[in-house]
Design a protein around this motif. Structure first.
Motif, PDB file in Angstrom:
ATOM      1  N   PHE A   1       0.821  -1.210   0.000  1.00 45.74           N
ATOM      2  CA  PHE A   1       0.000   0.000   0.000  1.00 45.74           C
ATOM      3  C   PHE A   1       0.853   1.257   0.000  1.00 45.74           C
ATOM      4  O   PHE A   1       0.489   2.259  -0.623  1.00 45.74           O
ATOM      5  CB  PHE A   1      -0.960   0.018   1.194  1.00 45.74           C
ATOM      6  CG  PHE A   1      -2.062   1.040   1.053  1.00 45.74           C
ATOM      7  CD1 PHE A   1      -3.195   0.741   0.319  1.00 45.74           C
ATOM      8  CD2 PHE A   1      -1.955   2.294   1.627  1.00 45.74           C
ATOM      9  CE1 PHE A   1      -4.214   1.683   0.157  1.00 45.74           C
ATOM     10  CE2 PHE A   1      -2.957   3.240   1.476  1.00 45.74           C
ATOM     11  CZ  PHE A   1      -4.085   2.923   0.736  1.00 45.74           C
ATOM     12  N   MET A   2       2.001   1.224   0.690  1.00 48.38           N
ATOM     13  CA  MET A   2       2.899   2.381   0.656  1.00 48.38           C
ATOM     14  C   MET A   2       3.413   2.609  -0.764  1.00 48.38           C
ATOM     15  O   MET A   2       3.525   3.757  -1.219  1.00 48.38           O
ATOM     16  CB  MET A   2       4.071   2.170   1.612  1.00 48.38           C
ATOM     17  CG  MET A   2       3.751   2.383   3.072  1.00 48.38           C
ATOM     18  SD  MET A   2       3.465   4.122   3.477  1.00 48.38           S
ATOM     19  CE  MET A   2       3.438   4.018   5.285  1.00 48.38           C
ATOM     20  N   GLY A   3       3.731   1.517  -1.464  1.00 48.55           N
ATOM     21  CA  GLY A   3       4.148   1.655  -2.855  1.00 48.55           C
ATOM     22  C   GLY A   3       3.028   2.203  -3.718  1.00 48.55           C
ATOM     23  O   GLY A   3       3.247   3.054  -4.584  1.00 48.55           O
ATOM     24  N   LEU A   4       1.799   1.704  -3.480  1.00 44.87           N
ATOM     25  CA  LEU A   4       0.638   2.201  -4.210  1.00 44.87           C
ATOM     26  C   LEU A   4       0.408   3.675  -3.927  1.00 44.87           C
ATOM     27  O   LEU A   4       0.092   4.456  -4.833  1.00 44.87           O
ATOM     28  CB  LEU A   4      -0.597   1.389  -3.820  1.00 44.87           C
ATOM     29  CG  LEU A   4      -1.914   1.767  -4.502  1.00 44.87           C
ATOM     30  CD1 LEU A   4      -1.807   1.587  -6.011  1.00 44.87           C
ATOM     31  CD2 LEU A   4      -3.065   0.931  -3.939  1.00 44.87           C
ATOM     32  N   GLN A   5       0.597   4.073  -2.655  1.00 48.46           N
ATOM     33  CA  GLN A   5       0.427   5.487  -2.322  1.00 48.46           C
ATOM     34  C   GLN A   5       1.457   6.347  -3.045  1.00 48.46           C
ATOM     35  O   GLN A   5       1.148   7.420  -3.563  1.00 48.46           O
ATOM     36  CB  GLN A   5       0.542   5.715  -0.812  1.00 48.46           C
ATOM     37  CG  GLN A   5       0.146   7.135  -0.419  1.00 48.46           C
ATOM     38  CD  GLN A   5       0.849   7.630   0.824  1.00 48.46           C
ATOM     39  OE1 GLN A   5       2.004   7.303   1.078  1.00 48.46           O
ATOM     40  NE2 GLN A   5       0.144   8.426   1.615  1.00 48.46           N
ATOM     41  N   GLY A   6       2.705   5.857  -3.087  1.00 49.52           N
ATOM     42  CA  GLY A   6       3.742   6.590  -3.809  1.00 49.52           C
ATOM     43  C   GLY A   6       3.376   6.780  -5.274  1.00 49.52           C
ATOM     44  O   GLY A   6       3.576   7.860  -5.849  1.00 49.52           O
ATOM     45  N   ALA A   7       2.829   5.715  -5.880  1.00 51.38           N
ATOM     46  CA  ALA A   7       2.416   5.806  -7.276  1.00 51.38           C
ATOM     47  C   ALA A   7       1.239   6.761  -7.435  1.00 51.38           C
ATOM     48  O   ALA A   7       1.187   7.555  -8.384  1.00 51.38           O
ATOM     49  CB  ALA A   7       2.036   4.418  -7.797  1.00 51.38           C
TER      50      ALA A   7
END
Length: 391
Positions: free
Chosen positions: A133-139
């Motif tokens: 989810f942190m990666g998704l948020q970054g994207a």
């Protein structure tokens, strides 16, 4: 399994942090022209982009203390309201000093929004789901950056004031937050005892994360602060094309952020930082050697690959070594590091831009980042047994 609406709401709120600066970046040259009659208009115009960062840096630790003590959502609701009011206030600014005042208040709002949203992600998600989810948020933040930069560039063709109306989006998120977000259960946030050695190791890692994030953001923020002027000087591109060029870096950032969880499966936090600074440094060296608009865009695309790794890596590493009962304060400190780096960026880079050739700064930044990349590879090999963590 968390609600889809909860996830969309968190992602949308997180995108407000990039909106704070990205929206007006393409219109900076136009703002400077409008207020050219004011003393130090060039510096003040650039500070209008970065002054929110100073106030975020000052107020983020306070936001962290407040959400640890009184809960997450009350501060979030207040911050969203303040964000919408202060962001759109720029539309009515009669001079640069009034604009700087409204942007300062916007910084206070962003401090609450960013600290609360990251802490809520850490509260709601665990382990591999948190990494993803942190990666998704970054994207999502990067994609939001593309939308806001392009929108800001197009609206700037109408008027330099028009991009400030984009901040009205914050008002739409208040009902979504009221409906779909919930306060984490307080009993899950109680102090947990840790050994003295674990606490010392955790503080050492947190200090490293803060310093790295500060330096990374200071060097990255050359793009929104200085690139619009550099593109205009070198190519004479329109505001819309300038916005498109800056958006190219956020596009590559979004792509690599989506793949952050794959990086974490195979590499340590230190190795990921090394990748981050290598790509960003290489991108700046391409810009240094650029002789056309397209080559500048290529450099921005390469640099964006690095930025897509920086914030997910910093966020995950910080929350993974944070006791739950102090998570808000630690995230607040990380928020301070991010935005203090953004604020300091023009203060450090403007003298280089003034006294040397306009492309010298990109060479300086590029080689500095490559040195940082090498430093983290050394750090990884020296601490292989302790820095590789699976969360």
């Amino acid at each position: 399994m968390k609600s889809t609406y909860l996830k969309i709401t968190l992602l949308s709120i997180g995108s407000l942090t990039i909106m704070a600066g990205a929206t007006i970046a393409p219109s900076l040259p136009q703002i400077q022209q409008v207020f050219a009659w004011e003393s130090h208009s060039e510096l003040l115009t650039k500070l209008s982009l970065t002054v929110p960062a100073l106030f975020i840096a000052i107020f983020a630790p306070l936001a962290g203390i407040l959400i640890d003590r009184f809960g997450r959502l009350n501060l979030l609701f207040f911050s969203l309201l303040l964000y919408g009011i202060s962001g759109t206030a720029g539309f009515f600014s009669p001079d640069l000093y009034t604009l700087l005042l409204s942007r300062s208040v916007l910084g206070i709002a962003v401090a609450g929004v960013m600290t609360t949203s990251i802490t809520l992600i850490a509260d709601y998600f665990k382990g591999a789901e948190r990494n993803a989810f942190m990666g998704l948020q970054g994207a999502f933040v990067a994609i939001g950056g593309i939308v806001f930069i392009l929108s800001g560039g197009l609206l700037a063709e109408i008027s330099w004031r028009a991009p400030f109306l984009i901040y009205l989006c914050a008002f739409l998120l208040i009902p979504a937050a009221l409906i779909f977000l919930f306060e984490p259960e307080r009993e899950k946030l109680q102090p947990i005892s840790h050994s003295r050695e674990a606490l010392i190791a955790g503080k050492s890692q947190i200090s490293l994360i803060y310093l790295t994030t500060f330096l990374g953001m200071m060097l990255f923020f050359i793009i929104p602060v200085q690139i619009p002027f550099y593109i205009k000087e070198q190519t004479g591109a329109t505001n819309a094309l300038t916005g498109l060029a800056i958006a190219s870096s956020t596009l590559s950032s979004a792509i690599i952020s989506l793949n952050y969880k794959r990086f974490r499966k195979h590499f340590s936090f230190s190795q990921i930082y090394a990748f981050c600074f290598f790509f960003l440094g290489l991108g700046y060296l391409v810009i240094f050697m650029a002789y056309s608009f397209n080559m500048i865009v290529l450099g921005l695309l390469i640099g964006g690959l690095g930025m897509g790794l920086l914030m997910p890596n910093s966020n995950i590493w910080a929350v993974s070594v944070s006791p739950e009962h102090t998570r808000g304060r630690i995230v607040g400190g990380l928020t301070t590091a991010v935005f203090l780096g953004q604020f300091i960026s023009p203060v450090i880079t403007q003298p280089i831009q003034t006294f040397f050739a306009s492309n010298t700064m990109y060479a300086f930044a590029g080689f500095t980042l490559l040195l940082m990349s090498g430093g983290f590879l050394i750090h990884h090999h020296r601490n292989r047994s302790t820095t590789y963590q699976k969360n």
